[in-house]
Design a protein around this motif. Sequence first.
Motif, mmCIF file in Angstrom:
data_model
loop_
_atom_site.group_PDB
_atom_site.id
_atom_site.type_symbol
_atom_site.label_atom_id
_atom_site.label_comp_id
_atom_site.label_asym_id
_atom_site.label_seq_id
_atom_site.Cartn_x
_atom_site.Cartn_y
_atom_site.Cartn_z
ATOM 1 N N GLY A 191 4.544 4.996 10.948
ATOM 2 C CA GLY A 191 5.186 3.438 10.998
ATOM 3 C C GLY A 191 4.218 2.785 11.678
ATOM 4 N N ARG A 192 3.687 3.110 12.853
ATOM 5 C CA ARG A 192 2.848 2.142 13.837
ATOM 6 C C ARG A 192 1.475 1.930 13.075
ATOM 7 N N LEU A 193 0.900 2.823 12.029
ATOM 8 C CA LEU A 193 -0.212 2.666 11.554
ATOM 9 C C LEU A 193 0.102 1.501 10.174
ATOM 10 N N GLN A 194 1.104 1.589 9.705
ATOM 11 C CA GLN A 194 1.611 0.758 8.653
ATOM 12 C C GLN A 194 1.796 -0.772 9.278
ATOM 13 N N ARG A 195 2.411 -0.794 10.513
ATOM 14 C CA ARG A 195 2.765 -2.153 10.902
ATOM 15 C C ARG A 195 1.201 -2.618 11.485
ATOM 16 N N GLU A 196 0.387 -1.960 12.141
ATOM 17 C CA GLU A 196 -0.978 -2.567 12.985
ATOM 18 C C GLU A 196 -1.869 -2.322 12.334
ATOM 19 N N GLY A 197 -2.026 -1.529 11.229
ATOM 20 C CA GLY A 197 -3.406 -1.655 10.248
ATOM 21 C C GLY A 197 -4.294 -0.492 10.894
ATOM 22 N N LEU A 198 -4.100 -0.169 12.257
ATOM 23 C CA LEU A 198 -5.035 0.988 12.414
ATOM 24 C C LEU A 198 -4.262 1.815 13.830
ATOM 25 N N LEU A 199 -4.868 3.025 14.006
ATOM 26 C CA LEU A 199 -4.230 3.748 14.826
ATOM 27 C C LEU A 199 -5.342 4.800 15.759
ATOM 28 N N HIS A 200 -5.231 4.702 17.128
ATOM 29 C CA HIS A 200 -6.117 5.249 17.951
ATOM 30 C C HIS A 200 -5.735 6.847 17.897
ATOM 31 N N LYS A 201 -6.422 7.883 17.398
ATOM 32 C CA LYS A 201 -5.943 9.282 17.340
ATOM 33 C C LYS A 201 -7.118 10.183 17.533
ATOM 34 N N ASP A 202 -6.827 10.940 18.717
ATOM 35 C CA ASP A 202 -7.928 11.986 18.876
ATOM 36 C C ASP A 202 -9.230 11.298 18.982
ATOM 37 N N ARG A 209 0.801 -1.230 -0.010
ATOM 38 C CA ARG A 209 -0.028 -0.103 0.130
ATOM 39 C C ARG A 209 0.971 1.455 -0.077
ATOM 40 N N ARG A 210 0.336 2.333 -0.691
ATOM 41 C CA ARG A 210 1.127 3.483 -0.727
ATOM 42 C C ARG A 210 0.327 4.598 0.231
ATOM 43 N N MET A 211 1.154 5.073 1.193
ATOM 44 C CA MET A 211 0.623 6.213 2.053
ATOM 45 C C MET A 211 0.334 7.519 1.358
ATOM 46 N N LEU A 212 -0.877 8.032 1.463
ATOM 47 C CA LEU A 212 -1.157 9.406 1.148
ATOM 48 C C LEU A 212 -0.861 10.413 1.925
ATOM 49 N N PRO A 213 0.114 11.166 1.917
ATOM 50 C CA PRO A 213 0.505 12.439 2.742
ATOM 51 C C PRO A 213 -0.641 13.100 2.959
ATOM 52 N N GLU A 214 -1.434 13.488 2.018
ATOM 53 C CA GLU A 214 -2.485 14.727 2.031
ATOM 54 C C GLU A 214 -3.539 14.052 3.232
ATOM 55 N N ARG A 215 -3.832 13.024 3.115
ATOM 56 C CA ARG A 215 -4.732 12.200 4.063
ATOM 57 C C ARG A 215 -4.194 12.070 5.630
ATOM 58 N N PRO A 266 -3.800 1.049 -2.667
ATOM 59 C CA PRO A 266 -3.070 -0.236 -3.386
ATOM 60 C C PRO A 266 -2.029 0.066 -3.891
ATOM 61 N N ARG A 267 -0.990 -0.418 -3.772
ATOM 62 C CA ARG A 267 0.475 -0.373 -4.673
ATOM 63 C C ARG A 267 0.904 -1.731 -5.023
ATOM 64 N N ALA A 268 0.815 -1.972 -6.322
ATOM 65 C CA ALA A 268 1.145 -3.022 -6.960
ATOM 66 C C ALA A 268 2.663 -3.390 -6.772
ATOM 67 N N GLY A 269 3.188 -4.679 -6.333
ATOM 68 C CA GLY A 269 4.379 -4.860 -6.386
ATOM 69 C C GLY A 269 5.313 -4.859 -7.644
ATOM 70 N N GLN A 270 6.428 -4.659 -7.706
ATOM 71 C CA GLN A 270 7.226 -4.779 -9.204
ATOM 72 C C GLN A 270 7.549 -5.830 -9.505
#
Length: 303
Positions: free
Chosen positions: A172-183, A154-160, A195-199
């Motif tokens: 990094g925590r969100l990437q590893r765990e799949g979710l993050l508790h925030k505010d 998956r490709r992270m979207l900086p604006e979001r 989604p990001r296709a593998g090369q």
Amino acid sequence: MRELVVLGTSSQVPTRVRNHNGYLLRWDTEGILFDPGEGTQRQMAFAGVAATDLTRLCVTHFHGDHCLGLPGVIQRLSLDRVPHPVHAHYPASGAEYFARLRHASSFYEAASIVEGPVHDDGVVATGAFGTLSARRLDHPVETFGYRLVEPDGRRMLPERLAALGIRGPEVGRLQREGLLHKDDRTVTLDEVSEPRAGQRFAFVMDTRLCDNVYALADGADMLVIESTYLDAEAALAAAHSHMTATQAGRVAAECGVRTLVLTHFSQRYEDLAPFAEEAARHFDGEVVVATDLARVKVPSRRH
């Protein structure tokens, strides 16, 4: 860093400007050397490739222009005391040839060569790089092509991420765990990524056109493929179990290849421009006519 370093582009007979085969794929921390023909060790020096860069050796078959550089490369691994194991993949039917080449002369063996003979179609190695697999081709001696596939991600979207105030270690925590508790809310990875296709990389040498050529090339970001002859010598190509530039172009077009690298040229040709012209009649992607010591970048990931 993902790129192809071309060490040689000739077929059976080297020329004044084209060495025997040799292709180094730099793929992150992997350095995969395909088909080291005679003179590869010296070509590595010209290209700035160190023995310590190598992590794998992949041999498609045991015709001399694809393997006579093995003794020098293997002995150099020991001379330079390469600290990591180097895995060697080759057709199992040629185990005796590999053994002879590996110990072609007396030397002090200090490097660790881990042999992985290829017996049939299938996966030959997995790791952080992805999956390396082999498929049988159509040549007078047992020959395998190779295919490297990176897992989809998956490709992270900086604006979001910015809109939700997620930054630094939280990403990094969100990437590893799949979710993050925030505010007082839970942010899922799907909300801030796509989604990001593998090369995919494919290496096809010395074969008539066959089903496994297409299987190896399917969806490849880069396809390195033999085009020993031009279309005028198509009958000769078929008789000697080789391909033409036209056939390579058609394969690339049908398989959705992005960058097509033509190589393994017969010594009869001095001008290689017609190879690109013939392939481009059928394929509208990037066509590279490989030249010795050239570097070709693997295209960036598809979005």
